[in-house]
Design a protein around this motif. Sequence first.
Motif, PDB file in Angstrom:
ATOM      1  N   GLY A 386       0.808  -1.202   0.000  1.00  0.00           N
ATOM      2  CA  GLY A 386       0.000   0.000   0.000  1.00  0.00           C
ATOM      3  C   GLY A 386       0.846   1.259   0.000  1.00  0.00           C
ATOM      4  O   GLY A 386       1.957   1.294   0.544  1.00  0.00           O
ATOM      5  N   VAL A 387       0.314   2.321  -0.610  1.00  0.00           N
ATOM      6  CA  VAL A 387       0.996   3.612  -0.678  1.00  0.00           C
ATOM      7  C   VAL A 387       0.297   4.590   0.260  1.00  0.00           C
ATOM      8  O   VAL A 387      -0.920   4.785   0.139  1.00  0.00           O
ATOM      9  N   VAL A 416       7.925  -0.177  -5.711  1.00  0.00           N
ATOM     10  CA  VAL A 416       8.124  -0.909  -4.462  1.00  0.00           C
ATOM     11  C   VAL A 416       9.613  -1.179  -4.300  1.00  0.00           C
ATOM     12  O   VAL A 416      10.278  -1.609  -5.246  1.00  0.00           O
ATOM     13  N   VAL A 417      10.142  -0.896  -3.118  1.00  0.00           N
ATOM     14  CA  VAL A 417      11.536  -1.212  -2.807  1.00  0.00           C
ATOM     15  C   VAL A 417      11.550  -2.130  -1.598  1.00  0.00           C
ATOM     16  O   VAL A 417      10.941  -1.825  -0.561  1.00  0.00           O
ATOM     17  N   GLY A 424      13.276  -8.284   5.709  1.00  0.00           N
ATOM     18  CA  GLY A 424      11.830  -8.294   5.590  1.00  0.00           C
ATOM     19  C   GLY A 424      11.170  -6.932   5.614  1.00  0.00           C
ATOM     20  O   GLY A 424      10.036  -6.800   6.066  1.00  0.00           O
ATOM     21  N   GLU A 425      11.838  -5.901   5.095  1.00  0.00           N
ATOM     22  CA  GLU A 425      11.271  -4.553   5.058  1.00  0.00           C
ATOM     23  C   GLU A 425      10.949  -4.176   3.621  1.00  0.00           C
ATOM     24  O   GLU A 425      11.681  -4.545   2.692  1.00  0.00           O
ATOM     25  N   TRP A 426       9.870  -3.413   3.420  1.00  0.00           N
ATOM     26  CA  TRP A 426       9.557  -2.859   2.101  1.00  0.00           C
ATOM     27  C   TRP A 426       8.643  -1.658   2.250  1.00  0.00           C
ATOM     28  O   TRP A 426       7.987  -1.478   3.271  1.00  0.00           O
ATOM     29  N   SER A 427       8.638  -0.823   1.213  1.00  0.00           N
ATOM     30  CA  SER A 427       7.732   0.324   1.167  1.00  0.00           C
ATOM     31  C   SER A 427       7.393   0.606  -0.284  1.00  0.00           C
ATOM     32  O   SER A 427       8.027   0.069  -1.203  1.00  0.00           O
ATOM     33  N   ALA A 428       6.385   1.477  -0.488  1.00  0.00           N
ATOM     34  CA  ALA A 428       5.907   1.746  -1.846  1.00  0.00           C
ATOM     35  C   ALA A 428       5.483   3.203  -1.972  1.00  0.00           C
ATOM     36  O   ALA A 428       5.047   3.831  -1.002  1.00  0.00           O
ATOM     37  N   CYS A 429       5.642   3.751  -3.187  1.00  0.00           N
ATOM     38  CA  CYS A 429       5.164   5.096  -3.501  1.00  0.00           C
ATOM     39  C   CYS A 429       4.676   5.094  -4.949  1.00  0.00           C
ATOM     40  O   CYS A 429       4.847   4.110  -5.677  1.00  0.00           O
ATOM     41  N   PRO A 538      18.815  14.335  -5.103  1.00  0.00           N
ATOM     42  CA  PRO A 538      17.470  14.897  -4.914  1.00  0.00           C
ATOM     43  C   PRO A 538      16.500  14.370  -5.971  1.00  0.00           C
ATOM     44  O   PRO A 538      16.909  13.843  -6.995  1.00  0.00           O
ATOM     45  N   ALA A 539      15.159  14.529  -5.768  1.00  0.00           N
ATOM     46  CA  ALA A 539      14.604  15.165  -4.581  1.00  0.00           C
ATOM     47  C   ALA A 539      13.908  14.118  -3.713  1.00  0.00           C
ATOM     48  O   ALA A 539      13.960  14.179  -2.486  1.00  0.00           O
ATOM     49  N   LEU A 540      13.208  13.152  -4.331  1.00  0.00           N
ATOM     50  CA  LEU A 540      12.558  12.062  -3.619  1.00  0.00           C
ATOM     51  C   LEU A 540      13.199  10.740  -4.001  1.00  0.00           C
ATOM     52  O   LEU A 540      13.456  10.484  -5.178  1.00  0.00           O
ATOM     53  N   LYS A 541      13.478   9.893  -3.012  1.00  0.00           N
ATOM     54  CA  LYS A 541      14.003   8.556  -3.273  1.00  0.00           C
ATOM     55  C   LYS A 541      13.352   7.574  -2.303  1.00  0.00           C
ATOM     56  O   LYS A 541      13.023   7.938  -1.160  1.00  0.00           O
ATOM     57  N   LEU A 542      13.173   6.334  -2.757  1.00  0.00           N
ATOM     58  CA  LEU A 542      12.478   5.326  -1.969  1.00  0.00           C
ATOM     59  C   LEU A 542      13.456   4.260  -1.488  1.00  0.00           C
ATOM     60  O   LEU A 542      14.269   3.755  -2.265  1.00  0.00           O
TER      61      LEU A 542
END
Length: 557
Positions: A386-387, A416-417, A424-429, A538-542
């Motif tokens: 989820g974002v 998704v990274v 076991g970590e991940w996030s999404a944008c 810059p500017a946003l990185k995941l």
Amino acid sequence: MSGVSAGVSEGMRGVDRRRLVRVARGEEPGDLLVRGAQVVQPATREVFAADVLVADGRVAALGSGFQAARVVEARGAFLAPGFIDAHVHIESSLLTPAGFAGAVLGRGTTGVVAEPHELVNVLGAAGLEWMLAAGRSSGLRVWASAPSCVPASPFEAGGAVVDAAGVAGMLRLPGVLGLAEMMNYPGVLGGSGDVWDVLEAGRASGLRLDGHASGVRGRDLMGYAAAGLHSDHEATTPDEARERLRAGLWLMVREGSAARNLEALLPVLLERPRRAMLVSDDVSVDELLELGHLDRLLRACVAGGLHPADAVALVTCNPAEYWGLHGSGLVAPGYLADFVLLRDLSDFRVLETFVGGQEARAGTVTPPLPGGGVNLGAGWDSATFGVPAHWPVMQVSASQITTGVGEPGSGDARLVVADRYGRGEWSACLTSGTGMDGGTLGISVLHDAHHAAFLGGTDADVRAAGRALEAMGGGVVVVSGGEVRASLPLPFAGLMTDLPPAGAAARLGEVTAACRALGCRLPYPVTTLSFLGLTVIPALKLTPRGLLDVNAWAYLP
């Protein structure tokens, strides 16, 4: 030839300078004579007719009337010093050093200064040692700089941590020419103890300290230079380039697959700055084979109005001077016999490349490299991505490694990274500018921690792409409808293949075609995706931990 040992002292090479003098004076024959050449001399900005005499792998003399055991007829071809890439991440080509040599020797490149922080972020100092060993059997002269930021910033957690003592140890390795790009400029400017310990280790070595100051201007740039850094390859505008030159920094003009700055900075090169170089930084195998390496940068410079000898200086004597390679970068007595025969000085078509006075050939043996696979953790099979609704959209550029902030509602693909080291970590944008939909592009090449990244697709496709990466031990994969549509395994630390360049390019081409069939608009989707997690640009990185605002140097809540 089986390979060239780089970074070894002249005494260890066993060069007989007295014989070189005798050969130069015509008292005994040389080993090789290149007869009837037009020698390009960047040191004097001229081209002149001369024969080139070689003995013991070095140039003995220029002139006429010499004798040698072997003669090569140049027939008026232009003879220039071999090209040196002063800053390149070999891993970004997806090739081993031998594979990279196979792609660039025929383009006139005879030496590179590798910055193997990709490998070192995955495997620690052992990655640098492997790069140097693999370079010695590659057929190319491979020097290196010691990675300064492992991890690249406090916001990254890769497979290794190298502190100042570890950096000092890497700086003592034969073939290491200096400290690699100091990317943590906030740490430099803010007086971070860990960062300054690394800088002190670099200064204690007496070697070069490479810079990396993306977007740094004004007083901050003055402070960055005052910290003792010697160069920067992050200028994207003429004003930034001139500001760096005025601050005493050597200007590296970058033209790679993900960041293309040559066209914008050509007006500065036309001013003939004394301290400038051309570098590729990151260039993919498909672009190397399609467009070339440093030869294509020379074509662009000359087409833009630069004198051929001035252009050649940017990839020969200038990088050699910067890195202290005092026996490289010119075709002159006593210098290494690394040179290239060119059909002309506009197209820079290469007729033959010589390394150490021998026709250059890529090596065929690559040392084994244990470790560096992909482990996405036990919860991957049931993961959802989820974002957060309040997070901004990451605007992606096809020609720069910087990102922007897109308009709300402009997102056209999810990113998704996921941590690849078993945490076991991940996030999404959301991203915009890629066009990717209907499937997933997955990679294990994500600068600099090299986690797994996935662009587009459903949760199910992202999970399937992750499992494919784990099975391959790392690589590149396209999944749609749960099925693998194209892939390129990268078994060397999840970063490189031992396929020959043409084979690797063909597999990568299948990946690119599969991405385009899914709507992707990026010319080099794998390379562009690989920079969307780099926390010092810059500017946003995941990252697996969340979306980073690089300018604010903080994660978004």
